[in-house]
Design an enzyme around this catalytic site. Structure first.
Site, mmCIF file in Angstrom:
data_model
loop_
_atom_site.group_PDB
_atom_site.id
_atom_site.type_symbol
_atom_site.label_atom_id
_atom_site.label_comp_id
_atom_site.label_asym_id
_atom_site.label_seq_id
_atom_site.Cartn_x
_atom_site.Cartn_y
_atom_site.Cartn_z
ATOM 1 N N ARG A 293 0.815 -1.207 0.000
ATOM 2 C CA ARG A 293 0.000 0.000 0.000
ATOM 3 C C ARG A 293 0.858 1.270 0.000
ATOM 4 O O ARG A 293 0.581 2.235 -0.721
ATOM 5 C CB ARG A 293 -0.907 -0.006 1.226
ATOM 6 C CG ARG A 293 -1.910 1.126 1.283
ATOM 7 C CD ARG A 293 -2.473 1.290 2.700
ATOM 8 N NE ARG A 293 -2.844 0.021 3.296
ATOM 9 C CZ ARG A 293 -4.046 -0.528 3.231
ATOM 10 N NH1 ARG A 293 -5.007 0.079 2.565
ATOM 11 N NH2 ARG A 293 -4.289 -1.684 3.825
ATOM 12 N N CYS A 361 -26.133 -2.321 -9.282
ATOM 13 C CA CYS A 361 -27.487 -2.544 -8.769
ATOM 14 C C CYS A 361 -27.371 -3.100 -7.351
ATOM 15 O O CYS A 361 -27.646 -4.267 -7.080
ATOM 16 C CB CYS A 361 -28.243 -3.503 -9.691
ATOM 17 S SG CYS A 361 -29.999 -3.572 -9.335
#
Length: 443
Positions: A293, A361
């Site tokens: 990271r 959705c």
């Protein structure tokens, strides 16, 4: 507005990264689009390497490719003198295809399959990080079948829990990873490993968590690992040549985050190693770390196009973009927070508080809650910062949405590193069983 690396607002009021106007990038490559600031990636890598050089210890800085694994990133890791940490056959294959030096590849994972182990053995990788007793004996047997002796580290859980999200803490006792130091399994693993003739134990690996903003956890882990090393040397006669302290170094996602400079993390680790092992009259081991990271996180920006909006008076205004949890599932997984700006109107003052919704959705497909922005219009560009780590890596095809392209930008040049998926890519592996196919109609 906090801008990372080479990012700036140009005289057109547009966000610019690596000398490239992001409105031009959107026009050329489309959106959603992952933009990687190559100069910042290289800067972060060099900060680690230079900090370890200053310690005088032997070291390896292994890029944790799970954060962002594409061939171009593997090339950069090699060019910057890093090793590479992989956790699957797919990551290993990517590294091999990129031509990464095999002797600098370390293979992690708590459930390596026989196929993955054989693939790594055939490639002659530099080291396996062994996670459990099943793997210990399986690796020895598979290595024996090939007439090879392989170097290993044993992953141990030192019982140090970093102050981080519970889902990504891995150093505490209750973890799916590694041999526990407290209950004696780490000791037994060393005993068993020393009896296996096709394995050479280099030392141990420890990882205490992710997104860590302090050094005390690393110091505590060094204390425990050093005590264990001394015990093993005195009682079993094995001297650890390598101590791997994992990764977990934090970055700034929002103003709430206060990471330390990379050099400060490294100095705390190396000072603790030198102090503990010198006081124990123990040969100073080679130190490995695995930043992921902190190498790529703040170097990544995701660019979206604004579409629809929904204003619920007195409740909330939603601004929808053309991506979402398919290119960044971290808010849904970890409640991760991000900062963002309208990239084509970056100098304009904020006028309203909105929430950024994805297009999936799924009611949980939200990227940012309560973001201050100018009044966004359809067609505006939204740039979400610090998306370089675990965004492309976790991208998916939910709703059969195509994964975005990735571009590396540097000195005004933008180069495609990953193509945008095509519709054919989406159905490329689909097969309709013959029994479902309609017979051809003939006249």
């Amino acid at each position: 507005m906090y801008l990372h690396g080479t990012s700036k607002i140009n005289d057109k009021g547009h966000l610019e990264i690596g000398g490239c106007d992001v409105t031009d990038l959107a026009a050329e490559f489309g959106t959603p689009l992952y933009i990687v600031d190559e100069a910042l990636v290289r800067q972060r890598a060099r900060e680690y390497v230079e900090a370890f050089k200053a310690s005088g210890l032997r070291f390896q800085v292994a890029y944790a490719s799970k954060a962002f694994c594409v061939m171009a990133m593997c090339v950069i890791a090699e060019e910057e003198g890093m090793s590479l940490d992989v956790v699957s056959d797919g990551e290993l294959y990517t590294a091999l295809q990129a031509g990464f030096p095999v002797e600098r590849i370390h293979f992690h994972g708590n459930n390596k399959t026989p196929e993955e182990i054989n693939m790594a053995l055939d490639a002659n990788i530099g080291c396996f990080v062994v996670d459990n007793f099943v793997e210990l004996h399986l690796l020895n047997a598979l290595a024996a079948d090939k007439g090879k002796k392989v170097k290993i580290l044993l992953r141990i859980t030192p019982g140090v829990e970093a102050h981080t999200h519970e889902y990504i803490s891995t150093g505490q006792q209750d973890s799916k990873f590694g041999f526990d130091l407290g209950n004696g399994s780490a000791y037994r693993a060393i005993e068993e490993g020393m009896k296996l003739s096709n394995l050479e134990i280099l030392g141990v690996h420890s990882h205490i968590g992710s997104q860590i903003f302090e050094v005390e956890g690393f110091r505590m882990a060094v204390d425990k690992v050093a005590d264990f090393a001394v015990k093993i040397k005195h009682e079993l006669g094995l001297t650890f040549k390598v101590i791997n302290l994992g990764g977990g170094f934090g970055i700034r996602y929002t103003a709430e985050d206060s990471p330390l400079p990379i050099a400060e993390y490294v100095k705390a680790i190396t000072d603790a190693i030198i102090s503990n092992f010198t006081n124990a009259s123990y040969p100073l081991p080679e130190i490995w770390v695995e930043p992921g990271r902190s190498i790529v996180g703040d170097a990544g920006t995701t660019l979206y196009t604004v579409g629809t909006n929904k204003d619920i008076p007195g409740v909330r205004k939603y601004i929808a973009v053309d991506g979402g949890m398919t290119d960044n599932p971290r808010p849904a997984l970890y409640e991760s927070k991000y900062e963002a700006v309208l990239a084509n109107r970056a100098n304009e003052a904020a006028e309203e508080t909105v929430s950024i919704a994805g297009k999936c959705c799924e009611s949980g497909d939200m990227l940012i809650w309560d973001l201050e922005l100018p009044k966004a219009k359809s067609g505006d560009l939204l740039a979400v910062f610090c998306t370089g780590a675990y965004n492309y890596a976790m991208a998916n095809n939910y709703n059969r949405i195509r994964r975005p392209a990735v571009v590396f930008v540097k000195d005004g040049q933008a180069d495609l590193a990953v193509k945008r998926e095509s519709y054919q890519d989406i159905v490329g592996n689909d097969v309709i069983p013959a029994r479902m196919k309609k017979p051809s109609l003939t006249k």
